[in-house]
Design a protein around this motif. Structure first.
Motif, mmCIF file in Angstrom:
data_model
loop_
_atom_site.group_PDB
_atom_site.id
_atom_site.type_symbol
_atom_site.label_atom_id
_atom_site.label_comp_id
_atom_site.label_asym_id
_atom_site.label_seq_id
_atom_site.Cartn_x
_atom_site.Cartn_y
_atom_site.Cartn_z
ATOM 1 N N ARG A 1 0.837 -1.199 0.000
ATOM 2 C CA ARG A 1 0.000 0.000 0.000
ATOM 3 C C ARG A 1 0.877 1.256 0.000
ATOM 4 O O ARG A 1 0.616 2.219 -0.730
ATOM 5 N N LYS A 2 1.889 1.224 0.826
ATOM 6 C CA LYS A 2 2.806 2.370 0.896
ATOM 7 C C LYS A 2 3.546 2.552 -0.434
ATOM 8 O O LYS A 2 3.769 3.683 -0.887
ATOM 9 N N LYS A 3 3.906 1.427 -1.069
ATOM 10 C CA LYS A 3 4.610 1.507 -2.347
ATOM 11 C C LYS A 3 3.772 2.217 -3.407
ATOM 12 O O LYS A 3 4.294 3.029 -4.181
ATOM 13 N N ILE A 4 2.494 1.927 -3.447
ATOM 14 C CA ILE A 4 1.614 2.563 -4.439
ATOM 15 C C ILE A 4 1.633 4.081 -4.276
ATOM 16 O O ILE A 4 1.822 4.830 -5.245
ATOM 17 N N ILE A 5 1.427 4.535 -3.040
ATOM 18 C CA ILE A 5 1.391 5.982 -2.798
ATOM 19 C C ILE A 5 2.751 6.612 -3.057
ATOM 20 O O ILE A 5 2.854 7.656 -3.720
ATOM 21 N N ASP A 6 3.800 5.972 -2.562
ATOM 22 C CA ASP A 6 5.151 6.530 -2.726
ATOM 23 C C ASP A 6 5.540 6.642 -4.200
ATOM 24 O O ASP A 6 6.110 7.658 -4.622
ATOM 25 N N GLU A 7 5.241 5.606 -4.991
ATOM 26 C CA GLU A 7 5.613 5.645 -6.408
ATOM 27 C C GLU A 7 4.783 6.678 -7.169
ATOM 28 O O GLU A 7 5.274 7.317 -8.102
ATOM 29 N N CYS A 8 3.526 6.833 -6.758
ATOM 30 C CA CYS A 8 2.683 7.863 -7.367
ATOM 31 C C CYS A 8 3.278 9.249 -7.131
ATOM 32 O O CYS A 8 3.436 10.043 -8.071
ATOM 33 N N ILE A 9 3.613 9.552 -5.885
ATOM 34 C CA ILE A 9 4.137 10.877 -5.547
ATOM 35 C C ILE A 9 5.513 11.084 -6.164
ATOM 36 O O ILE A 9 5.845 12.180 -6.641
ATOM 37 N N SER A 10 6.319 10.020 -6.184
ATOM 38 C CA SER A 10 7.647 10.130 -6.778
ATOM 39 C C SER A 10 7.571 10.470 -8.262
ATOM 40 O O SER A 10 8.350 11.280 -8.768
ATOM 41 N N LYS A 11 6.613 9.856 -8.975
ATOM 42 C CA LYS A 11 6.518 10.069 -10.420
ATOM 43 C C LYS A 11 5.788 11.362 -10.770
ATOM 44 O O LYS A 11 6.215 12.116 -11.648
ATOM 45 N N PHE A 12 4.673 11.627 -10.079
ATOM 46 C CA PHE A 12 3.810 12.729 -10.492
ATOM 47 C C PHE A 12 3.817 13.930 -9.540
ATOM 48 O O PHE A 12 3.326 14.996 -9.900
ATOM 49 N N GLY A 13 4.309 13.736 -8.309
ATOM 50 C CA GLY A 13 4.407 14.851 -7.380
ATOM 51 C C GLY A 13 3.145 15.183 -6.623
ATOM 52 O O GLY A 13 3.139 16.058 -5.751
ATOM 53 N N ARG A 14 2.048 14.495 -6.927
ATOM 54 C CA ARG A 14 0.790 14.792 -6.241
ATOM 55 C C ARG A 14 -0.195 13.652 -6.482
ATOM 56 O O ARG A 14 0.069 12.736 -7.277
ATOM 57 N N LEU A 15 -1.358 13.736 -5.818
ATOM 58 C CA LEU A 15 -2.449 12.789 -6.023
ATOM 59 C C LEU A 15 -3.758 13.558 -6.011
ATOM 60 O O LEU A 15 -4.013 14.335 -5.084
ATOM 61 N N ASP A 16 -4.579 13.346 -7.033
ATOM 62 C CA ASP A 16 -5.864 14.044 -7.135
ATOM 63 C C ASP A 16 -7.065 13.140 -6.891
ATOM 64 O O ASP A 16 -8.075 13.587 -6.341
ATOM 65 N N VAL A 17 -6.973 11.896 -7.326
ATOM 66 C CA VAL A 17 -8.123 10.983 -7.243
ATOM 67 C C VAL A 17 -7.633 9.602 -6.815
ATOM 68 O O VAL A 17 -6.671 9.073 -7.373
ATOM 69 N N LEU A 18 -8.324 9.022 -5.830
ATOM 70 C CA LEU A 18 -8.101 7.627 -5.443
ATOM 71 C C LEU A 18 -9.361 6.845 -5.754
ATOM 72 O O LEU A 18 -10.446 7.169 -5.251
ATOM 73 N N ILE A 19 -9.224 5.815 -6.606
ATOM 74 C CA ILE A 19 -10.359 4.944 -6.921
ATOM 75 C C ILE A 19 -10.099 3.591 -6.268
ATOM 76 O O ILE A 19 -9.234 2.825 -6.698
ATOM 77 N N ASN A 20 -10.844 3.314 -5.199
ATOM 78 C CA ASN A 20 -10.731 2.054 -4.485
ATOM 79 C C ASN A 20 -11.580 1.007 -5.199
ATOM 80 O O ASN A 20 -12.740 0.774 -4.854
ATOM 81 N N ASN A 21 -10.976 0.384 -6.184
ATOM 82 C CA ASN A 21 -11.693 -0.545 -7.050
ATOM 83 C C ASN A 21 -11.419 -2.010 -6.718
ATOM 84 O O ASN A 21 -12.293 -2.858 -6.883
ATOM 85 N N ALA A 22 -10.230 -2.319 -6.241
ATOM 86 C CA ALA A 22 -9.861 -3.722 -6.008
ATOM 87 C C ALA A 22 -10.820 -4.375 -5.021
ATOM 88 O O ALA A 22 -11.227 -3.765 -4.027
ATOM 89 N N GLY A 23 -11.188 -5.612 -5.293
ATOM 90 C CA GLY A 23 -12.084 -6.329 -4.396
ATOM 91 C C GLY A 23 -12.149 -7.793 -4.757
ATOM 92 O O GLY A 23 -11.655 -8.215 -5.815
ATOM 93 N N ILE A 24 -12.763 -8.565 -3.875
ATOM 94 C CA ILE A 24 -12.890 -10.002 -4.083
ATOM 95 C C ILE A 24 -14.290 -10.440 -3.680
ATOM 96 O O ILE A 24 -14.897 -9.868 -2.769
ATOM 97 N N GLY A 25 -14.810 -11.426 -4.367
ATOM 98 C CA GLY A 25 -16.115 -11.984 -4.018
ATOM 99 C C GLY A 25 -16.051 -13.499 -3.979
ATOM 100 O O GLY A 25 -15.390 -14.120 -4.814
#
Length: 269
Positions: free
Chosen positions: A73-97
């Motif tokens: 989880r931390k890797k996702i956020i860190d790589e996002c900020i490292s590449k783009f410098g910010r975050l505007d939208v989080l789409i919590n799509n992953a799931g299991i049924g």
């Protein structure tokens, strides 16, 4: 949806299903994308599709991640900020049924569903919130009509989505003072790889389920994945700038009717 242009957007489960079609729609509108998925090959394939839809190599990033794990989880956020410098939208799509009644649900099934559908959503959101406050961004959660419609065949899945819906409303209240919106989409039954996996890849069972579900939706058909993506894009865009703590149903009216709808005789025209 022009306001989505250049918006840095994380999509969990971005390697297939709703994640894929949402990524392609956001790419069409010029968003910058982080596609996080345990299936990195799937995420990379979607990234390539997004490039064909108009994004450059610098506009999209595929990240291999299991969001039930803290480090990922931390890797996702860190790589996002490292590449783009910010975050505007989080789409919590992953799931299991998984399909089972409450009395037949084994502990490992309960743990798997709740860990991914509830716990992981909460804790990746916690990591994203400081960055979303900075941009006055927003969050879109993928819930389900089973957030409020009880179904014995997917009991714990329904419990997890009901929990996610309360998460949406509670977080919307907490984030309102910071200008961060939080909403959710509640699809009905949609044929994606979610059901293929849930039924163990049995084509006969899948065909029977989809045929039965058609009759339960007042519009007489299942939703297309693109119709769910449209609702996600609307909530993420400035067109929904005064909408928070809300749910959009993409279910052909199914949430409006009782359990016996499919067996009722249609009125004569």
């Amino acid at each position: 949806m022009e306001s989505l242009k250049d918006k840095v957007t994380i999509i969990t489960g971005g390697g297939g299903g709703f994640g894929r079609v949402t990524a392609l729609l956001f790419a069409k509108y010029g968003a910058k994308l982080v596609l996080a998925d345990l299936n990195i090959a799937g995420a990379e394939a979607v990234a390539e599709e997004c490039k064909k839809a108009g994004l450059s190599n610098d506009d999209v990033l595929a990240v291999e991640a299991n969001i039930t794990k803290e480090d990922d989880r931390k890797k996702i956020i860190d790589e996002c900020i490292s590449k783009f410098g910010r975050l505007d939208v989080l789409i919590n799509n992953a799931g299991i049924g998984r399909f089972a009644s409450l009395v037949n649900t084994p502990p490992d099934m309960y743990d798997d569903i709740m860990d991914l559908n509830v716990k992981a959503q909460l804790y990746i959101t916690q990591l994203a919130v400081p960055h979303l406050k900075a941009t006055k961004g927003n969050i879109v959660n993928l819930a389900s009509i089973v957030s409020e419609e009880a179904m014995t065949v997917c009991a714990v899945y329904g419990i997890s989505k009901a929990a996610l819906s309360m998460f949406t409303k509670t977080l919307a209240l907490e984030m309102a003072e910071f200008g961060v919106r939080v909403n959710e989409v509640r699809p009905g039954v949609v044929h994606t790889n979610f059901y293929d996996a849930s039924l163990g890849g049995d084509p006969k069972k899948l065909q029977m389920l989809m045929a039965a579900e058609n009759a339960k939706h007042p519009l007489g058909r299942l939703a297309k994945p693109e119709e769910v993506a449209n609702a996600i894009a609307f909530l993420a865009s400035d067109m929904a700038s005064y909408t928070t703590g809300n749910a959009i149903y993409v279910d052909g009216g199914r949430h409006c009717v009782g359990a016996g709808f499919a067996t009722r005789q249609k009125p004569q025209s």
